[in-house]
Design a protein around this motif. Sequence first.
Motif, PDB file in Angstrom:
ATOM      1  N   GLN A 253     -59.967 124.836-138.551  1.00 41.42           N
ATOM      2  CA  GLN A 253     -58.512 124.592-138.373  1.00 41.42           C
ATOM      3  C   GLN A 253     -57.832 124.534-139.746  1.00 41.42           C
ATOM      4  OE1 GLN A 253     -57.916 124.848-134.363  1.00 41.42           O
ATOM      5  NE2 GLN A 253     -56.359 124.609-135.922  1.00 41.42           N
ATOM      6  N   LEU A 254     -58.453 123.832-140.679  1.00 40.21           N
ATOM      7  CA  LEU A 254     -57.895 123.733-142.037  1.00 40.21           C
ATOM      8  C   LEU A 254     -57.819 125.106-142.682  1.00 40.21           C
ATOM      9  CD1 LEU A 254     -59.691 120.527-143.406  1.00 40.21           C
ATOM     10  CD2 LEU A 254     -57.234 120.796-142.963  1.00 40.21           C
ATOM     11  N   LYS A 255     -58.857 125.900-142.536  1.00 40.70           N
ATOM     12  CA  LYS A 255     -58.864 127.248-143.113  1.00 40.70           C
ATOM     13  C   LYS A 255     -57.787 128.118-142.480  1.00 40.70           C
ATOM     14  CE  LYS A 255     -63.717 127.356-144.551  1.00 40.70           C
ATOM     15  NZ  LYS A 255     -65.015 128.046-144.379  1.00 40.70           N
ATOM     16  N   LYS A 256     -57.615 127.989-141.157  1.00 41.00           N
ATOM     17  CA  LYS A 256     -56.564 128.747-140.474  1.00 41.00           C
ATOM     18  C   LYS A 256     -55.197 128.405-141.047  1.00 41.00           C
ATOM     19  CE  LYS A 256     -55.920 129.229-136.104  1.00 41.00           C
ATOM     20  NZ  LYS A 256     -55.830 129.106-134.648  1.00 41.00           N
ATOM     21  N   ASP A 257     -54.972 127.132-141.299  1.00 42.83           N
ATOM     22  CA  ASP A 257     -53.693 126.672-141.848  1.00 42.83           C
ATOM     23  C   ASP A 257     -53.439 127.240-143.243  1.00 42.83           C
ATOM     24  OD1 ASP A 257     -53.411 125.254-139.504  1.00 42.83           O
ATOM     25  OD2 ASP A 257     -53.913 123.300-140.388  1.00 42.83           O
TER      26      ASP A 257
END
Length: 164
Positions: A158-162
Amino acid sequence: MDHLTKLEELLDRANSDIKNGAYDEATNKLEKILDIDPDFGKAYNHLGYLYEVKFKEYEKGETLYKLCLEKSPMYPAVYYNYAVLLSTLGKYDDLKELLDTAITIPGVNKSTMYNEYGIMYEQLGKFDEAISYYKKAALQTLDKNVLNRAKDSIERCQLKKDLQ
């Protein structure tokens, strides 16, 4: 003692050697097994593990894992070991093919294989697919540590997607 029992006993002793850090002794026992019976697939898996993890000879490890799959396609351990090697080498097409087969093999830990899919897709930057497989890994397990690892992996994706 029958032929197969003798080979399994030698394999157990090789496993003990590996656990005790006696890699050369383990290698000798595994090669002796294959001298006795070149079709005893489990020995190829264990040798592949030694060449990959302990000796860092990845090509030799890959060749040995392929021999194990050829001789003992129903042996669950080889799927995990070979998946880790293919992931390490970035051979994602081969890895996907292996995982697609592994998930159909009785005795293979599905949660572990779904986690390997997740790692593969995360490394490819396909975070939605990775999250989907980490969720499958979480839903397949009864182990709280595996569940927490899957949750952490989902949060990391999720952090990487952001950041994209």
